[in-house]
Motif scaffolding. Sequence first.
Motif, PDB file in Angstrom:
ATOM      1  N   VAL A 176      -5.784  32.999  41.737  1.00 47.37           N
ATOM      2  CA  VAL A 176      -6.071  32.789  40.314  1.00 47.37           C
ATOM      3  C   VAL A 176      -5.044  33.521  39.440  1.00 47.37           C
ATOM      4  O   VAL A 176      -4.561  32.976  38.441  1.00 47.37           O
ATOM      5  CB  VAL A 176      -7.509  33.235  39.967  1.00 47.37           C
ATOM      6  CG1 VAL A 176      -7.747  33.172  38.471  1.00 47.37           C
ATOM      7  CG2 VAL A 176      -8.523  32.358  40.693  1.00 47.37           C
ATOM      8  N   SER A 177      -4.673  34.745  39.861  1.00 44.36           N
ATOM      9  CA  SER A 177      -3.659  35.486  39.095  1.00 44.36           C
ATOM     10  C   SER A 177      -2.309  34.787  39.159  1.00 44.36           C
ATOM     11  O   SER A 177      -1.584  34.707  38.169  1.00 44.36           O
ATOM     12  CB  SER A 177      -3.510  36.905  39.630  1.00 44.36           C
ATOM     13  OG  SER A 177      -4.742  37.562  39.604  1.00 44.36           O
ATOM     14  N   GLN A 178      -1.983  34.266  40.344  1.00 48.41           N
ATOM     15  CA  GLN A 178      -0.716  33.528  40.472  1.00 48.41           C
ATOM     16  C   GLN A 178      -0.720  32.304  39.565  1.00 48.41           C
ATOM     17  O   GLN A 178       0.279  31.982  38.927  1.00 48.41           O
ATOM     18  CB  GLN A 178      -0.519  33.044  41.912  1.00 48.41           C
ATOM     19  CG  GLN A 178      -0.308  34.152  42.930  1.00 48.41           C
ATOM     20  CD  GLN A 178      -0.130  33.562  44.329  1.00 48.41           C
ATOM     21  OE1 GLN A 178       0.488  32.512  44.507  1.00 48.41           O
ATOM     22  NE2 GLN A 178      -0.693  34.220  45.316  1.00 48.41           N
ATOM     23  N   THR A 179      -1.875  31.608  39.551  1.00 51.49           N
ATOM     24  CA  THR A 179      -1.971  30.386  38.745  1.00 51.49           C
ATOM     25  C   THR A 179      -1.821  30.721  37.273  1.00 51.49           C
ATOM     26  O   THR A 179      -1.086  30.063  36.531  1.00 51.49           O
ATOM     27  CB  THR A 179      -3.324  29.691  39.000  1.00 51.49           C
ATOM     28  OG1 THR A 179      -3.472  29.502  40.400  1.00 51.49           O
ATOM     29  CG2 THR A 179      -3.407  28.366  38.278  1.00 51.49           C
ATOM     30  N   ARG A 180      -2.507  31.790  36.852  1.00 55.15           N
ATOM     31  CA  ARG A 180      -2.410  32.213  35.455  1.00 55.15           C
ATOM     32  C   ARG A 180      -0.949  32.517  35.099  1.00 55.15           C
ATOM     33  O   ARG A 180      -0.443  32.065  34.071  1.00 55.15           O
ATOM     34  CB  ARG A 180      -3.266  33.455  35.233  1.00 55.15           C
ATOM     35  CG  ARG A 180      -3.079  34.059  33.869  1.00 55.15           C
ATOM     36  CD  ARG A 180      -3.852  35.343  33.718  1.00 55.15           C
ATOM     37  NE  ARG A 180      -3.518  35.959  32.442  1.00 55.15           N
ATOM     38  CZ  ARG A 180      -4.279  36.861  31.850  1.00 55.15           C
ATOM     39  NH1 ARG A 180      -5.405  37.233  32.385  1.00 55.15           N
ATOM     40  NH2 ARG A 180      -3.915  37.387  30.691  1.00 55.15           N
ATOM     41  N   ALA A 181      -0.260  33.231  36.000  1.00 52.70           N
ATOM     42  CA  ALA A 181       1.127  33.601  35.725  1.00 52.70           C
ATOM     43  C   ALA A 181       2.010  32.358  35.629  1.00 52.70           C
ATOM     44  O   ALA A 181       2.851  32.256  34.733  1.00 52.70           O
ATOM     45  CB  ALA A 181       1.642  34.551  36.798  1.00 52.70           C
ATOM     46  N   SER A 182       1.796  31.374  36.519  1.00 55.61           N
ATOM     47  CA  SER A 182       2.683  30.204  36.418  1.00 55.61           C
ATOM     48  C   SER A 182       2.360  29.344  35.204  1.00 55.61           C
ATOM     49  O   SER A 182       3.277  28.755  34.616  1.00 55.61           O
ATOM     50  CB  SER A 182       2.729  29.343  37.687  1.00 55.61           C
ATOM     51  OG  SER A 182       1.766  29.692  38.599  1.00 55.61           O
TER      52      SER A 182
END
Length: 357
Positions: free
Chosen positions: A120-126
Amino acid sequence: MTGLDHEALSAIVTELTAAISTVDDLAGLDEVVARATAKDGPLGSLKRSLGGIADLESRKSAGRAINDALAQVTAAADARRVTLAAAARTEQLEADRLDLTEVVIEDVRVPVVRGHEHLVSQTRASLEEVFVAMGFTVTEGPEVETDWYNFEALNLPPGHPARDMYDTMYLEIGEPETVLMRTHTSPMQIHLLEAAVEADALPVHAAMAGRCYRLDTPDARHLPVFHQIEGLVIDRGITFADLAGVIETFTSAYFGPDIHSRLRPAYFPFTEPSAEFEITCTICRGDGCRTCSRTGWIELGGCGMVDPAVFEAVGIDPTEWSGFAFGFGIDRCAQMRHQIPDMRLLIENDLRFNRQF
Ligand code: DAH
């Protein structure tokens, strides 16, 4: 007796300061100090013997010499106390420290796996990266909101039927139902616009991501704590075509060139007109499957032109400024991009799942 035995006094001072400098804990130091100041201690006894000095002046100067000696010993003790306290604290910190390398050191057969950000954090960052590339600034704001920011300023006054869309978690602070966990990221629109008006800083092109809360029972497509990203563009001469263009650009940038967007009429109190924003189903690539109920499209979020009532709530002149807003689920984006069958996988922290991303 004619005067003070200065030799005896300096011997006492030497003995006490030596004891102070060698003592290695605070309890020991306290003992030395107690001995130095005790009435029946070496200095005390010397003081008592002063009565035997006949000459008044000699008696006074002897008394001063003893007091000076005591001050010298006390100063040494104070300095030592600071050193010992610092050492004790360092020792305590050292003892309290968690040795996270323990497993690695003790059993070299356990392979060292470096951790990484949750999906989820990766998705938010991208997602944020895509919007930064499109010229948006990225900000975030509070998860605890007042009724004003979460509802009222967004044209959802008390009793508005659209409040039923949001199963709200209220906090027991102040008057009942006045403080809540934000049900969406849209209150960030109000924070941002209030700040922009205050600082005379329009136009605004911003994206705001973060956690949201609703009293939902977790299932394959819903989590009670989930993530949204909100977009807000306020400028001169902004039209619905700009909104549609931004949504389409974002969709292909994030999901890939063969995934497109479409807007379908919908209702949100804070936008007029409003739309639901759908993307090509990422499972069947638009052919129709069970996930998209054979439509080829999956709903991602809502959007629309900022309602004049919102402009009014923050004091912006709607004849000079116009704009659009959108908001959608970050967890849903992760789900669609990686074909995750059940959203609950995102919060179970099963490493067999987490390690795949
Ligand atoms: N806040 C809405 C929700 O969570 C989604 C949304 C709809 C956001 C329309 C917007 C918008 O910014 O314009 O249900």
